[in-house]
Structure formats: C-alpha cells, structure tokens
Design a protein around this motif. Structure first.
Motif, PDB file in Angstrom:
ATOM      1  N   TYR A 177       0.873  -1.171   0.000  1.00  0.00           N
ATOM      2  CA  TYR A 177       0.000   0.000   0.000  1.00  0.00           C
ATOM      3  C   TYR A 177       0.909   1.220   0.000  1.00  0.00           C
ATOM      4  CZ  TYR A 177      -2.996   3.741   1.549  1.00  0.00           C
ATOM      5  OH  TYR A 177      -3.653   4.937   1.604  1.00  0.00           O
ATOM      6  N   GLY A 178       0.501   2.280  -0.656  1.00  0.00           N
ATOM      7  CA  GLY A 178       1.307   3.494  -0.631  1.00  0.00           C
ATOM      8  C   GLY A 178       0.521   4.688  -1.123  1.00  0.00           C
ATOM      9  N   VAL A 183      -2.272  10.354  -4.399  1.00  0.00           N
ATOM     10  CA  VAL A 183      -3.084   9.198  -4.803  1.00  0.00           C
ATOM     11  C   VAL A 183      -2.742   8.014  -3.892  1.00  0.00           C
ATOM     12  CG1 VAL A 183      -3.577   7.560  -6.667  1.00  0.00           C
ATOM     13  CG2 VAL A 183      -3.173   9.975  -7.201  1.00  0.00           C
ATOM     14  N   ALA A 184      -3.764   7.437  -3.267  1.00  0.00           N
ATOM     15  CA  ALA A 184      -3.567   6.259  -2.425  1.00  0.00           C
ATOM     16  C   ALA A 184      -3.753   5.026  -3.293  1.00  0.00           C
ATOM     17  CB  ALA A 184      -4.588   6.254  -1.296  1.00  0.00           C
ATOM     18  N   TYR A 185      -2.854   4.057  -3.147  1.00  0.00           N
ATOM     19  CA  TYR A 185      -2.983   2.895  -4.023  1.00  0.00           C
ATOM     20  C   TYR A 185      -2.670   1.584  -3.305  1.00  0.00           C
ATOM     21  CZ  TYR A 185       2.105   3.169  -4.269  1.00  0.00           C
ATOM     22  OH  TYR A 185       3.433   3.201  -3.932  1.00  0.00           O
ATOM     23  N   HIS A 186      -3.358   0.553  -3.697  1.00  0.00           N
ATOM     24  CA  HIS A 186      -2.980  -0.819  -3.414  1.00  0.00           C
ATOM     25  C   HIS A 186      -2.275  -1.321  -4.668  1.00  0.00           C
ATOM     26  CE1 HIS A 186      -5.401  -1.413   0.249  1.00  0.00           C
ATOM     27  NE2 HIS A 186      -6.407  -0.799  -0.354  1.00  0.00           N
ATOM     28  N   LYS A 187      -1.088  -1.884  -4.479  1.00  0.00           N
ATOM     29  CA  LYS A 187      -0.362  -2.498  -5.598  1.00  0.00           C
ATOM     30  C   LYS A 187      -0.393  -4.006  -5.359  1.00  0.00           C
ATOM     31  CE  LYS A 187       4.353  -2.718  -7.472  1.00  0.00           C
ATOM     32  NZ  LYS A 187       5.716  -2.137  -7.366  1.00  0.00           N
ATOM     33  N   VAL A 188      -0.916  -4.754  -6.293  1.00  0.00           N
ATOM     34  CA  VAL A 188      -1.125  -6.194  -6.090  1.00  0.00           C
ATOM     35  C   VAL A 188      -0.531  -6.936  -7.282  1.00  0.00           C
ATOM     36  CG1 VAL A 188      -2.843  -7.935  -5.462  1.00  0.00           C
ATOM     37  CG2 VAL A 188      -3.356  -5.517  -5.074  1.00  0.00           C
ATOM     38  N   TRP A 210      -4.799  -0.334  -7.820  1.00  0.00           N
ATOM     39  CA  TRP A 210      -6.191  -0.021  -7.479  1.00  0.00           C
ATOM     40  C   TRP A 210      -6.094   1.209  -6.597  1.00  0.00           C
ATOM     41  CZ3 TRP A 210     -11.106   0.049  -8.134  1.00  0.00           C
ATOM     42  CH2 TRP A 210     -12.030   0.021  -7.099  1.00  0.00           C
ATOM     43  N   ALA A 211      -6.619   2.318  -7.083  1.00  0.00           N
ATOM     44  CA  ALA A 211      -6.241   3.593  -6.471  1.00  0.00           C
ATOM     45  C   ALA A 211      -7.414   4.543  -6.306  1.00  0.00           C
ATOM     46  CB  ALA A 211      -5.179   4.264  -7.344  1.00  0.00           C
ATOM     47  N   THR A 212      -7.223   5.488  -5.395  1.00  0.00           N
ATOM     48  CA  THR A 212      -8.193   6.557  -5.211  1.00  0.00           C
ATOM     49  C   THR A 212      -7.449   7.752  -4.628  1.00  0.00           C
ATOM     50  OG1 THR A 212     -10.434   7.010  -4.406  1.00  0.00           O
ATOM     51  CG2 THR A 212      -8.912   5.966  -2.855  1.00  0.00           C
ATOM     52  N   GLU A 213      -8.158   8.872  -4.479  1.00  0.00           N
ATOM     53  CA  GLU A 213      -7.453  10.032  -3.959  1.00  0.00           C
ATOM     54  C   GLU A 213      -7.317   9.901  -2.440  1.00  0.00           C
ATOM     55  OE1 GLU A 213      -8.671  13.343  -6.245  1.00  0.00           O
ATOM     56  OE2 GLU A 213      -7.895  14.770  -4.804  1.00  0.00           O
ATOM     57  N   ALA A 214      -6.101  10.130  -1.920  1.00  0.00           N
ATOM     58  CA  ALA A 214      -5.891  10.041  -0.468  1.00  0.00           C
ATOM     59  C   ALA A 214      -6.532  11.245   0.214  1.00  0.00           C
ATOM     60  CB  ALA A 214      -4.398   9.991  -0.166  1.00  0.00           C
ATOM     61  N   GLY A 215      -6.876  11.059   1.476  1.00  0.00           N
ATOM     62  CA  GLY A 215      -7.467  12.190   2.192  1.00  0.00           C
ATOM     63  C   GLY A 215      -7.866  11.734   3.573  1.00  0.00           C
ATOM     64  N   LYS A 216      -8.202  12.682   4.434  1.00  0.00           N
ATOM     65  CA  LYS A 216      -8.473  12.293   5.825  1.00  0.00           C
ATOM     66  C   LYS A 216      -9.759  11.472   5.958  1.00  0.00           C
ATOM     67  CE  LYS A 216     -10.591  16.733   7.285  1.00  0.00           C
ATOM     68  NZ  LYS A 216     -11.791  16.483   6.535  1.00  0.00           N
ATOM     69  N   ASP A 217     -10.616  11.547   4.968  1.00  0.00           N
ATOM     70  CA  ASP A 217     -11.861  10.784   5.036  1.00  0.00           C
ATOM     71  C   ASP A 217     -11.734   9.406   4.387  1.00  0.00           C
ATOM     72  OD1 ASP A 217     -12.938  13.074   6.170  1.00  0.00           O
ATOM     73  OD2 ASP A 217     -13.446  13.883   4.183  1.00  0.00           O
ATOM     74  N   VAL A 218     -10.516   9.100   3.932  1.00  0.00           N
ATOM     75  CA  VAL A 218     -10.309   7.840   3.224  1.00  0.00           C
ATOM     76  C   VAL A 218      -9.510   6.882   4.099  1.00  0.00           C
ATOM     77  CG1 VAL A 218      -9.371   6.781   1.136  1.00  0.00           C
ATOM     78  CG2 VAL A 218     -10.230   9.131   1.071  1.00  0.00           C
ATOM     79  N   GLU A 241      -4.981  -1.301   8.167  1.00  0.00           N
ATOM     80  CA  GLU A 241      -4.055  -2.402   8.427  1.00  0.00           C
ATOM     81  C   GLU A 241      -3.523  -3.018   7.137  1.00  0.00           C
ATOM     82  OE1 GLU A 241      -5.563  -5.622  10.758  1.00  0.00           O
ATOM     83  OE2 GLU A 241      -5.328  -4.473  12.621  1.00  0.00           O
ATOM     84  N   HIS A 242      -2.289  -3.483   7.231  1.00  0.00           N
ATOM     85  CA  HIS A 242      -1.666  -4.208   6.123  1.00  0.00           C
ATOM     86  C   HIS A 242      -1.543  -5.675   6.517  1.00  0.00           C
ATOM     87  CE1 HIS A 242       0.999  -4.809   2.681  1.00  0.00           C
ATOM     88  NE2 HIS A 242       1.751  -5.550   3.485  1.00  0.00           N
TER      89      HIS A 242
END
Ligand SMILES: *[C@@H]1O[C@H](CO)[C@@H](O)[C@H](O)[C@H]1NC(C)=O
Ligand SMILES: *[C@@H]1O[C@H](CO)[C@@H](O)[C@H](O)[C@H]1NC(C)=O
Ligand SMILES: *[C@@H]1O[C@H](CO)[C@@H](O)[C@H](O)[C@H]1NC(C)=O
Ligand SMILES: *[C@@H]1O[C@H](CO)[C@@H](O)[C@H](O)[C@H]1NC(C)=O
Ligand SMILES: *[C@@H]1O[C@H](CO)[C@@H](O)[C@H](O)[C@H]1NC(C)=O
Length: 689
Positions: A177-178, A183-188, A210-218, A241-242
C-alpha cells in the motif's frame, strides 16, 4: 444528439416498473465494466444463460474468460450497509437504470429511497492520443446524492480481490500500500512473476494498481474478504491495516479495500473516484527485423515510473472523459445519420470490445499495435481478424491500422516467413509475436493475401501515404502473384470462417482475391508502376467477368451468388464485396450489389441471414459488411436483426460474433466471445452510397 435523447425517452417510457432496471439503448449479453486490453477485461454477465439480467449488485463481475474478478462495492447509509457491486452478501441496492455509450457504462441505483447513486465505468478511447491510449487503466466513478430531501450519513466502499493478478487461484499474491502525489494505491501482483505467460488467459506478470485520492476521510485495508468487508459493514471505515501474510489468491481470499466517509450527503451530488489498471514494463516478445526482442509497453515512453503513470491517469479524469465523450458523440452522430438508433446500439457496444483486444507497444519512434484473437485461439495480429475489425481502426484513426499491420510487414520483409503467400498471424499465442519461421501457421493463403492488399490500400488512401505503398511494393507484388494463380479457381482451402471447414472454388473467397488484384493495380498506379497497373487491372477485370458466370446462379428466383462454383442451391453472405466499395475500385458491376441486396431478405431468419447454406449460424461482423453495401431496406433489415438479437440473446458472455439466427444462442461450436472483429460494425461508416 437530439435524436439520441429522444430514443432514451422512448426506451425509459416503455419499461420502467418497480425495482426493475431500464436498459438503454439495449441490454447487452455482457455489460463492459473495465475493458481496455486483453488483460484488463472485466464484464458483467447479463444474458439469461448464466447472467442475472444485467444487475451490477448480486453477481460477481468476471474476466472475459468467465472467472470472477471479485470486484465489490458497498455503501452505508445511516448505519445500514448495502451492496452495489458484486456478491459479498449484504442486501443489494435497487438498480433503476443502465445506459451505455462507446466508452462508458452507467448504472443508476436507488438505495432505500434515500440515496441515488450514479456509477460510471469509463474505459477511455483516445484513438489519436497515444499517450492516453497506451495506459492500461480504467475509471470507476461513484456519485451519490440524497433522494428524499434529507441529509444522510454516507460511506462508500470498494475493493478488488487478488483474482485480478493471475488466472491460477493457487498462485501466491503479494501486495503493498502506498501514496504518490496524493493518490492512495494498493499495488497487487503475482509474487513470482512469469513474464509473457498466461493462465486462463490472464497475465501472469505485471503490477496491478487499485487507487483513489488520499485524504483524511479515506481509509484502507488489506486482508481476508469477510474481515475487510465486515469491518466496513460494521463501522463504515477501515483500520488502515496491512495484512502481510502473502498467500494464495484463494487462501482466505485477500482483498484490497478503500472506504470513504462522505459525512452528511444532501441533494448536491458528491463524487468518489477509483482507478484500476495493469503496469507491465515489457508487454510483448517480438521477432521483427532485428533479432528477438522484448518490447516495452508504449506508456513507458511517456512516464518514468509506474507511479507517475498511475497518478497522471487518476488526475486525468476530466480530460480523458472529455476526449472519450467526444468519441461517443462522434460515433453517435455518424451512426444515427447512417442507419439510426439500432445501428448506434451496435457500434457503441462494439467500440470498447474492439479496442480492448489491443495494446500499444514500442517507443514513440516505432510504435506497434498488437491485437489478440481473443477466445478463438489467442493468435496475435491475425490477418483475417484484423480485417473484420479494420473499419473501426480506419474510422477512428487510420494510423492504428498501419500500427497493427506493422509487425506483420516487419517480420516478413526480413525474410522470416518461408511461404509465397501472406502469413496468417504474428504468433500462435499472445503475447509472443514470434512469427512462423517454419511456415507452420494456419494456412489461409488466398484470404490473407487479399486482406493485406485491401487493408494496405485502405490505410494509404485514408492517410494519403504513398510512401507506405512504395515501401511495401515488393511484398505486395509477390502476394499478388499468388492471387493471380489462385483467385479464379481457388484451391480447396479454408477461408476466415475456418470452423465451416475447407472447400474448393469458394465464390466469396475468389472475389476477395480478385479485389486484391485490382487493389494492387491501384497501388501500382499510385506508385508509378504503370505496366504493373495495367497488367493487374486487365487480369482482375478478366477474372471478374468469368466469376460472374462461375459463381452466380442466374436461374434462381431471385438470382444470387453461390457458396461455391456450380453448387446451384447454395448461397452465403457475399461480404468480401464490401472492399470493392470501400476502396472505390468499381471492379464489380452494380448489378451484383443489387442482386445480393434483393436476395438476402428471402433467406432471413429471426435474428439475421445465415452465413451460408451449411448452417443456421451467422457472423455479425460479416452481416455488417454485407449491410454496408446493401440497399437501404436490406441494410436496415440486417441492422434491426442484429440490434434485436443483442437485446434478446440468451448468451451472457462478451458480445459474440457467431450466433444461431433462429434461437440467438451460440452454435454448438465454436464459442467466440469478446473478439475484436465486432469493430466490423463500423463498416457502414466507411462507405457513402
Ligand atoms: C428495493 O425495491 C424493493 C421493491 O420496491 C423494496 O422492497 C426494497 O426495500 C428496495 N431495496 C432497497 C435497498 O432500496
Ligand atoms: C444521476 O444521473 C441523472 C441522469 O443523468 C441525474 O439527473 C442525477 O442528478 C444523477 N445523480 C447523481 C447522484 O449524480
Ligand atoms: C511466451 O514465450 C515464453 C518463452 O519466451 C513462454 O514461457 C511463455 O509460456 C509463452 N507464452 C504463451 C502464452 O505461450
Ligand atoms: C502480369 O502479371 C502476371 C502475374 O504476376 C505475370 O505472370 C505476367 O508476366 C505479367 N504480365 C506482364 C505483361 O507484365
Ligand atoms: C473449380 O471449378 C472449376 C470450374 O467449374 C472446375 O473445373 C474445377 O474442377 C473446380 N475445382 C475443384 C477443386 O473442384
């Protein structure tokens, strides 16, 4: 566009009852969700045969080959959780509408009369913008608003499972995850990468994002499916959690979730966006002019890293959507003008499927387009699969046609194919475009020589590229030599419709050869080879005279061409005639066009005209070729039958081009799905009467 909106209104008026969804302009056999390349190809089964009628919630989305991709969407409204995509177990939302364009699938959901959701799957098509077209990524956009005037407490969730990363469910997946650039993303990915390999048609190498915009509500989480989805269902957020127990895809099914807390949602729409895609540094193995080479994905020419590409794509929604909508409008305007809403139903459903079988590779200086013969055998850049698809490429950008022919020319001009006629394909198994040095490809000599000549001239005319004809003159002339030998009395051989078996003296195949010879006459003329031009034109005209005696049953009522010479009662779709009109050759007399046009309605079944007298099956692509050159009434008959079939077929797989004209189902064999040949529906846009 005016007409199009009117059609929407009519469709809505007819079917809206209770919790049932309306489908505009049709309910396809499978609804395209994320469809961008042979490996990014996720659909929703809709037909009665294995599908649920086209409802996003309550059924798993599948890869084109039919295995689940485990894609899931949940929404929590005032503390209660519902499913809007997939089958994770919670109560489903009510789908009220589905609509598609050439690039988008849009679902409208009603959640307990409190919330409306508009869910848009956008797989961009940007035919002249190679940077954007090269990205193997797709968008999922979720918009919510209050329906009842009250504010509602809303959280939106979506995940992917590791099923995206390998077709072998026992293979070990790994993930990270990063965030990058906001942009927040899961790399799989598959832990052990197996380059250029497939399992169940899925890619066994590369990195999924698989990504979306990072933010405090995410919030985000990786872990066992029931744990991650369960946590969201319980509290409307994830614990970040990872899960570091990398394991088999099917071992406690790891999933990769994002949750958005939207807080109080009023009637003003709020928007959440996700991106899904595959990054492969090297995508294709290619035997070109030089030695065997691993070709980079074209996006590597524009971006230094995968993360740069990901962040560009995720933030590019407005622009990608704008370009895609322009393409949608162009297709809509042109299709409606030529043959009305039924025709648009066909073209707009075909666009993502055709482009979704392709991939851009190489570098900015030397670009190639590779094409997978999806489902029939996985061959690469199959000449007689490019041929039925060529209308969509020529329509959207002729350079794409050049780029898909390029590997074939490069390989054969380097002397790497031993036969006197054209090679059938660039390699037996995508993604290995390694040619056929030993000449043991599927032999379709007359078919492929004719196709190469026709498509080469089609590109050169559209792009006004005479140099191209000069560059390939020697090889084109060699292939023409083969046609001169074989086209008048074709030897016993298969045509592109290989499932129908081999046959000598095929009338339609002979015609392709003759059109190929005439095309060469034009190529010779354009390149100042005047004596060749004269010679080939003379031969083609002599042959076509004889062909009219050999291949037409003049005494039938009404008269028609036969399937093969002398077989008086036989008939078939004379689809190769299309090229005579498309190239403006005027080789074949108008009387032949008129005769076929008058004949087809006399052998029409419920869902169309059979391919030939051997079966009741037909080929949708060839029906479109025949329709393109028919009289308006016969053209409309073909198109109406195809549009009706799309709405009614029990098949639930990505649009087949091969179906039974009586019951609309697959023939006993073969089962063709998701093939790029549906690009042939654009044929009507290439000929002006
Ligand atoms: C879906 O519609 C049915 C029938 O109108 C209704 O009973 C049900 O509560 C609805 N479900 C949701 C989640 O809106
Ligand atoms: C959904 O789409 C419809 C039709 O385009 C529009 O009227 C409505 O406002 C949209 N709703 C949301 C939540 O975006
Ligand atoms: C492509 O070739 C490689 C060897 O270079 C092989 O391992 C792989 O299985 C081949 N892929 C397919 C789909 O046949
Ligand atoms: C015309 O073309 C045929 C087939 O390639 C060839 O055999 C013949 O010699 C040519 N004739 C002339 C006059 O060029
Ligand atoms: C093809 O048709 C011609 C003319 O009818 C005939 O002479 C020839 O025998 C046929 N070829 C085959 C292989 O049947």
């Amino acid at each position: 566009m005016q007409l199009f909106s009117f059609a929407l209104l009519v469709a809505s008026f007819v079917v809206s009852i209770g919790a049932q969804s309306i489908f505009t302009p049709a309910r396809p056999p499978a609804l395209p969700l994320a469809v961008r390349s042979p490996y990014l190809s996720t659909w929703l089964k809709a037909g009665s045969d294995g599908g649920n009628g086209g409802y996003l919630a309550g059924q798993w989305p599948v890869f084109w080959q039919d295995q689940s991709t485990g894609w899931t969407g949940l929404v929590r409204v005032d503390g209660k959780t519902y499913t809007w995509m997939g089958l994770p177990g919670t109560e489903t939302v009510n789908q009220t509408a589905f609509e598609y364009t050439s690039t988008k699938s849009i679902f409208t959901m009603n959640v307990a009369d409190k919330l409306e959701m508009n869910i848009t799957f956008l797989s961009p098509i940007t035919p002249t913008d190679y940077k954007r077209q090269s990205l193997v990524f797709s968008y999922l956009n979720v918009e919510v608003s209050s329906l009842d005037g009250e504010d509602h407490d809303v959280q939106v969730y979506a995940d992917i499972s590791a099923e995206w990363v390998s077709g072998d469910r026992s293979s070990i997946a790994q993930w990270d995850y990063g965030t990058t650039d906001g942009v927040a993303y899961h790399k799989v990915y598959r832990q052990t990468q197996v380059g250029f390999s497939q399992w169940n048609e899925q890619a066994e190498w590369g990195y999924w994002y698989w990504a979306t915009e990072a933010g405090k509500d995410v919030t985000h989480r990786s872990g066992r499916d029931v744990d991650v989805r369960g946590e969201f269902t319980g509290k409307g957020s994830l614990n970040n959690e990872h899960d570091d127990k990398y394991r088999a895809i099917s071992d406690n099914w790891p999933v990769f979730g994002f949750s958005y807390d939207l807080g109080g949602v009023s009637s003003a729409p709020v928007n959440v966006r996700f991106s899904i895609g595959l990054a492969q540094d090297e995508a294709i193995q290619f035997e070109g002019a030089s030695s065997y080479d691993a070709l980079p994905s074209l996006w590597k020419s524009y971006f230094n890293t995968e993360l740069e590409a990901l962040s560009f794509f995720h933030y590019d929604y407005e622009r990608a959507s704008y370009i895609s909508s322009s393409f949608d409008s162009q297709v809509a305007k042109d299709s409606l003008a030529v043959a009305g809403q039924d025709y648009l139903t066909l073209t707009s459903l075909s666009a993502r499927q055709a482009f979704g079988a392709t991939q851009l590779c190489g570098t900015e200086d030397k670009m190639y387009m590779f094409l997978k013969e999806i489902s029939s055998d996985g061959n690469m850049n199959t000449v007689d699969v490019i041929f039925p698809a060529y209308p969509i490429f020529l329509y959207s950008n002729p350079e794409l046609l050049k780029m898909v022919l390029e590997p074939l020319y490069e390989n054969q001009e380097a002397g790497k194919y031993p036969k006197a006629y054209s090679m059938h394909d660039m390699g037996s198994s995508y993604p290995n475009a390694t040619g056929h040095n030993d000449g043991t490809d599927e032999p379709m000599p007359l078919e492929e020589c004719g196709n190469m000549l026709i498509m080469t001239l089609a590109y050169a005319k559209a792009a006004k590229d005479i140099d191209y004809l000069n560059e390939h003159y020697d090889l084109l002339k060699k292939w023409t030599g083969y046609l001169v030998e074989d086209a008048l009395y074709p030897a016993n051989q298969i045509s592109t419709d290989d499932f129908a078996g081999s046959l000598a003296n095929q009338t339609n195949l002979a015609l392709k050869g003759m059109i190929g010879i005439q095309a060469m006459s034009v190529i010779a003329e354009e390149t100042s080879h005047y004596s060749d031009a004269h010679n080939y034109s003379k031969i083609a005209r002599d042959y076509i005279e004889k062909w009219q005696d050999l291949g037409i049953n003049k005494y039938a009522n009404p008269p028609h061409t036969t399937l093969s010479y002398g077989d008086a009662d036989s008939h078939g779709l004379l689809y190769n005639l299309f090229a005579d009109a498309q190239l403006g050759l005027n080789l074949v007399p108008n009387s032949v066009y008129q005769m076929q046009s008058d004949f087809y309605p006399t052998v029409e079944n419920k869902y169309g005209v059979p391919l030939d007298t051997r079966h009741s099956l037909t080929k949708g692509d060839w029906e479109c070729f025949a329709a393109a050159i028919a009289s308006p009434d016969t053209r409309d008959m073909f198109i109406k039958d195809l549009a009706t079939w799309i709405n009614e077929t029990p098949t639930s797989r990505p649009l087949t081009d091969n179906y039974d004209t009586n019951n609309g189902n697959f023939p006993p064999s073969p089962t063709f799905v998701a093939r790029p040949v549906v690009g042939g529906s654009f044929a009507l846009l290439l000929v002006t009467s």
